[in-house]
Design an enzyme around this catalytic site. Structure first.
Site, PDB file in Angstrom:
ATOM      1  N   HIS A 148       1.320  29.290 -30.951  1.00  0.00           N
ATOM      2  CA  HIS A 148       2.586  29.580 -31.615  1.00  0.00           C
ATOM      3  C   HIS A 148       3.561  28.428 -31.461  1.00  0.00           C
ATOM      4  CE1 HIS A 148       1.376  33.728 -32.386  1.00  0.00           C
ATOM      5  NE2 HIS A 148       0.703  33.596 -31.254  1.00  0.00           N
ATOM      6  N   GLU A 176      10.565  10.655  -2.220  1.00  0.00           N
ATOM      7  CA  GLU A 176      10.876  12.027  -2.675  1.00  0.00           C
ATOM      8  C   GLU A 176      10.513  13.035  -1.578  1.00  0.00           C
ATOM      9  OE1 GLU A 176       9.196   9.763  -4.385  1.00  0.00           O
ATOM     10  OE2 GLU A 176       9.593   9.881  -6.539  1.00  0.00           O
ATOM     11  N   GLY A 221      -5.077  10.229  -3.633  1.00  0.00           N
ATOM     12  CA  GLY A 221      -4.105  11.326  -3.672  1.00  0.00           C
ATOM     13  C   GLY A 221      -4.471  12.372  -4.719  1.00  0.00           C
ATOM     14  N   ARG A 222      -4.853  11.923  -5.907  1.00  0.00           N
ATOM     15  CA  ARG A 222      -5.136  12.865  -7.002  1.00  0.00           C
ATOM     16  C   ARG A 222      -6.492  13.541  -6.849  1.00  0.00           C
ATOM     17  NH1 ARG A 222      -4.617   7.621  -8.438  1.00  0.00           N
ATOM     18  NH2 ARG A 222      -6.358   6.503  -9.371  1.00  0.00           N
ATOM     19  N   GLU A 237      -3.566   8.717 -14.275  1.00  0.00           N
ATOM     20  CA  GLU A 237      -3.352   7.765 -13.182  1.00  0.00           C
ATOM     21  C   GLU A 237      -4.668   7.025 -12.906  1.00  0.00           C
ATOM     22  OE1 GLU A 237      -0.187   8.256  -9.878  1.00  0.00           O
ATOM     23  OE2 GLU A 237      -2.038   8.872  -8.922  1.00  0.00           O
ATOM     24  N   LYS A 272       8.960   2.195  -8.536  1.00  0.00           N
ATOM     25  CA  LYS A 272       9.397   2.739  -7.235  1.00  0.00           C
ATOM     26  C   LYS A 272      10.254   1.712  -6.508  1.00  0.00           C
ATOM     27  CE  LYS A 272       5.227   5.210  -5.831  1.00  0.00           C
ATOM     28  NZ  LYS A 272       4.229   5.286  -4.783  1.00  0.00           N
ATOM     29  N   LYS A 321       0.113  11.558   1.691  1.00  0.00           N
ATOM     30  CA  LYS A 321      -0.963  10.711   2.200  1.00  0.00           C
ATOM     31  C   LYS A 321      -0.385   9.560   3.022  1.00  0.00           C
ATOM     32  CE  LYS A 321      -4.759   7.814   0.628  1.00  0.00           C
ATOM     33  NZ  LYS A 321      -5.604   7.363  -0.468  1.00  0.00           N
TER      34      LYS A 321
HETATM   35  O1  LIG Z   1       0.826  11.507  -0.921  1.00  0.00           O
HETATM   36  P1  LIG Z   1       1.804  10.402  -1.076  1.00  0.00           P
HETATM   37  O2  LIG Z   1       1.447   9.207  -0.269  1.00  0.00           O
HETATM   38  O3  LIG Z   1       3.198  10.895  -0.759  1.00  0.00           O
HETATM   39  O4  LIG Z   1       1.793   9.937  -2.577  1.00  0.00           O
HETATM   40  C1  LIG Z   1       2.131  10.796  -3.615  1.00  0.00           C
HETATM   41  C2  LIG Z   1       1.669  10.288  -4.948  1.00  0.00           C
HETATM   42  O5  LIG Z   1       2.273   9.051  -5.246  1.00  0.00           O
HETATM   43  C3  LIG Z   1       1.357   8.199  -5.909  1.00  0.00           C
HETATM   44  O6  LIG Z   1       0.993   7.198  -5.030  1.00  0.00           O
HETATM   45  C4  LIG Z   1       1.919   7.608  -7.163  1.00  0.00           C
HETATM   46  O7  LIG Z   1       3.200   7.148  -6.979  1.00  0.00           O
HETATM   47  C5  LIG Z   1       0.180   9.105  -6.243  1.00  0.00           C
HETATM   48  O8  LIG Z   1      -0.986   8.412  -6.420  1.00  0.00           O
HETATM   49  C6  LIG Z   1       0.198  10.030  -5.087  1.00  0.00           C
HETATM   50  O9  LIG Z   1      -0.553  11.179  -5.341  1.00  0.00           O
END
Ligand SMILES: O=P(O)(O)OC[C@H]1O[C@](O)(CO)[C@@H](O)[C@@H]1O
Length: 543
Positions: A384, A213, A267-268, A353, A504, A207
Site C-alpha cells: 500500500h 554514540e 561488527g555486522r 557496509e 566520523k 566491539k
Molecule cells: O561495535 P562498535 O565498535 O561500537 O562499532 C559499531 C559500528 O560502527 C562501525 O564500525 C561503522 O562505523 C560498524 O562497522 C560497527 O558495527
C-alpha cells in the site's frame, strides 16, 4: 582470484547470453518450459527457495555457476571457513561461521582453539542470562531485572534489535529488551521513559568500545542510574560486550560482567556471539543455541552443496546477474512477517557496509557496479506504499519475498490472507496483465494503458515452516553468504568498512566549532562554514 573474472571469457559469455534472455518474458519462459518450477527450487535447512520467477533459463544458471567456479568461489569459501586472513586491508581472519560451530568441532586459527573460546563465552553468557531470567540476579535494591537496555550502534545494535523483534514470541521470562543507538538524545530519552532504574540492566555493546554514540549514551545512562541509586549500583546494573577489556574497565564496568569476542568477528556479523547477549536474556540460552544451529545448518549447506543447488550461491549469482547485466540498482527484501520489520534495516548494514566498495582487494578499481542497495518493508504494508513502482515503474527492482507457513498465533485466518498476498504479488510481478486482457474486461481504451501490468519483474520466494530461532539463524546466515558470494565475484574485501571513518573523524573536528564561544575558525569548505554559522545563530551562539 575473484575480480579477475569480471570481463573475462565467462563474463563475456554471460553478456552474450544476456542479449538473448533480455528480450524474453517470464510468460514465454514459463509457457515454453513449465518444468522449470520443479528444477528451480532448492532446499537449505528449513528454507525453500523458488527462483523460477527469475529472468533466467537453465543455460543462465549454468553460466552463472561456471562464473562462480572460475572466480575460485569454492576455494574462497574454504579460505574463509578455515580462518585465512581474507580481510586483507585489516589483515584479519573472517570467522563469524566459528561463532556457531558445535562444541565438539575443532578449529585452530593463529595458534588459538577458536571453538573452545567461542563456547567459553557462550557458557558465560548462558549463566549470566539464566541468573537474570531466574531472578537470582538482583539489582542494587534487591529487585529482579525487568528490562535490559542494549546500548550500541551499527552491528552492535541492528542484529540483536532485529532478532529480538523477530523472536518476541519466544521471550518467555517476562524480561523485555530495548535498544538505544542514536546519539540523538531523543533515542535514549524515549527508551528510558517508564523504566525503573532499580529493575533495569544496561548492556553496553561495542566491539571497539570507542564509538562516540555508544559511549556517550552509556555515560548518560550511567548518570541516570547513579542519580537514582548511587554509584555503588553500577556493578549490578551494567554489563559490557566488547573486544576491548581495557576500555571497558576504564569506563567503570566490572570486567567480570564483560562478554568478549574477537577481531575476526566483524561488527555486522556479530549478533550470534556475545553481541546477542540482550537477545539471549530475553529468549533464553537454549533458544539462542537453536538459533546458532540454524546458522550452522546453512554454513554447512553453503560449504558442501554443489553450486547448482546451493542457495546462497544461486542468490548471490542472481544478484550479480541483475546488478551487472540488467543494470538493476537495488534489491527489495519483503518479509511477509511483521516480526521481521527490522530485517531490511539489518540487511542494509550487512550487505551495504560489506559490498559498498569501489576498489578490489588489491586496491585496483573495480570495473563493474558492486553493492546492491538493499531496502524493504514488511508485506502487506509495502503493497500500500511503494509496490506501485515495483509493478508499473520504469526501474527493474528484483525482490526477495519471505514467507512462513505457520504463524505464532493466528486469528480469523489472517495469516492465510497474508500469504495469499505474498503469492499474488509475486505472480502479478512476474506475469502482469496485458492490454488485450484488460480491454477484454470492458475497460475504456483510453484507460487501458494505465492498467497494463508489464510483468517480467523478477522475484525470489523464500518459504519456511515458521519464524523460529532456528529459522531466523538460517535466514541470516543465508544473506551473510550471499554477500560473500557477490564479494568474491567482484574481487572486493567484504569485511572492512573504511568508508565510514572520514565522516566520523570530521564530526569530532566539527563539534567544537558548534559549541565554542569563540567565532568559528577555518573550514575546509564554504558550505559547511555557512551551515555552522547558521546553526550557531539558531542556538543563540556567537557567529
Ligand atoms: O561495535 P562498535 O565498535 O561500537 O562499532 C559499531 C559500528 O560502527 C562501525 O564500525 C561503522 O562505523 C560498524 O562497522 C560497527 O558495527
Amino acid at each position: 582470484m575473484g575480480g579477475e573474472v569480471v570481463r573475462g571469457v565467462e563474463w563475456e559469455g554471460l553478456r552474450k547470453h544476456f542479449g538473448e534472455v533480455e528480450g524474453r518474458t517470464l510468460r514465454e519462459l514459463f509457457a515454453e518450459d513449465p518444468g522449470r518450477v520443479a528444477r528451480m527450487g532448492v532446499q537449505a535447512g528449513d528454507l525453500f527457495l523458488d527462483y523460477s520467477k527469475h529472468r533466467v533459463t537453465d543455460e543462465t544458471v549454468g553460466l552463472l555457476v561456471a562464473l562462480a567456479e572460475k572466480a575460485g568461489l569454492r576455494d574462497a569459501v574454504e579460505r574463509m571457513f578455515s580462518g585465512e586472513h581474507i580481510n586483507v586491508s585489516e589483515d584479519r581472519a573472517v570467522l563469524h561461521t566459528a561463532l556457531r560451530l558445535p562444541a565438539d568441532a575443532s578449529l585452530h586459527v593463529d595458534g588459538q582453539d577458536v571453538v573452545a573460546d567461542v563456547h567459553e563465552v557462550l557458557d558465560k553468557m548462558g549463566a549470566f542470562a539464566e541468573k537474570i531470567r531466574s531472578k537470582e540476579w538482583r539489582g542494587a535494591t534487591g529487585e529482579p531485572i525487568a528490562t535490559v537496555v542494549n546500548i550500541g550502534i551499527g552491528g552492535s545494535d541492528l542484529g540483536p534489535a532485529m532478532a529480538y523483534e523477530a523472536l518476541l514470541d519466544y521471550a518467555d521470562a517476562g524480561i523485555t529488551a530495548r535498544f538505544v543507538s542514536n546519539i540523538d538524545p531523543a533515542d535514549l530519552d524515549g527508551k528510558l521513559r517508564g523504566l525503573d532504574p532499580a529493575t533495569t540492566l544496561f548492556v553496553v555493546s561495542s566491539k571497539t568500545f570507542t564509538t562516540i554514540e555508544t559511549l556517550t549514551n552509556a555515560r548518560v545512562a550511567r548518570s541516570w542510574l547513579v542519580d537514582a541509586l548511587g554509584e555503588d549500583a553500577v556493578g549490578k546494573h551494567f554489563a559490557a560486550v566488547s573486544t576491548n577489556a581495557e576500555k571497558v574497565a576504564e569506563f567503570g564496568i566490572d570486567t567480570a560482567n564483560m562478554f568478549g569476542f574477537w577481531d575476526w568477528v566483524g561488527g555486522r556479523y556479530s549478533y550470534d556471539g556475545a553481541i546477542g547477549l540482550s537477545l539471549m536474556v530475553a529468549i533464553g540460552p537454549a533458544r539462542f543455541r537453536e538459533m546458532l544451529d540454524g546458522f550452522h545448518t546453512i554454513d554447512e549447506h553453503f560449504r558442501t552443496t554443489p553450486f547448482e543447488k546451493n542457495m546462497p550461491v544461486l542468490m548471490g549469482m542472481l544478484g550479480i546477474w541483475y546488478t551487472d547485466f540488467f543494470g538493476a540498482q537495488t534489491r527489495a527484501v519483503l518479509p511477509y512477517a511483521q516480526r521481521l520489520h527490522r530485517f531490511p534495516a539489518y540487511l542494509q548494514q550487512l550487505t551495504m557496509e560489506s559490498n559498498g566498495k569501489s576498489v578490489k582487494a588489491d586496491g585496483s578499481p573495480v570495473e563493474v557496479d558492486t553493492g546492491e542497495i538493499f531496502w524493504g518493508e514488511p508485506g502487506t504494508n509495502g503493497q500500500h506504499a511503494f509496490y506501485q513502482l515495483l509493478h508499473q515503474g520504469t526501474r527493474l527492482v528484483p525482490a526477495d519475498f519471505i514467507g512462513f507457513a505457520e504463524p505464532f498465533a493466528d486469528q480469523a485466518g489472517m495469516h492465510d490472507i497474508l500469504t495469499a498476498n505474498l503469492l499474488a504479488q509475486t505472480s502479478a510481478l512476474a506475469f502482469g496483465k496485458t492490454a488485450a486482457e484488460i480491454a477484454a474486461e470492458g475497460t475504456p481504451p483510453e484507460i487501458v494503458p494505465h492498467k497494463v501490468m508489464p510483468g517480467n519483474r523478477p522475484t525470489s520466494t523464500i518459504l519456511a515452516p515458521k519464524l523460529t530461532p532456528r529459522v531466523l539463524g538460517e535466514l541470516v546466515a543465508l544473506y551473510e553468504h550471499v554477500v560473500f558470494v557477490e564479494g568474491v565475484i567482484w574481487g572486493i574485501d567484504s569485511f572492512d568498512q573504511w568508508g565510514v571513518e572520514l565522516g566520523k573523524k570530521m564530526a569530532l573536528g566539527l563539534e567544537p566549532a558548534l559549541t565554542s564561544e569563540e567565532p568559528p575558525g577555518d573550514f575546509a569548505d564554504a558550505s559547511t562554514e555557512s551551515l555552522v554559522r547558521r546553526y550557531r545563530a539558531l542556538r543563540g551562539r556567537r557567529v
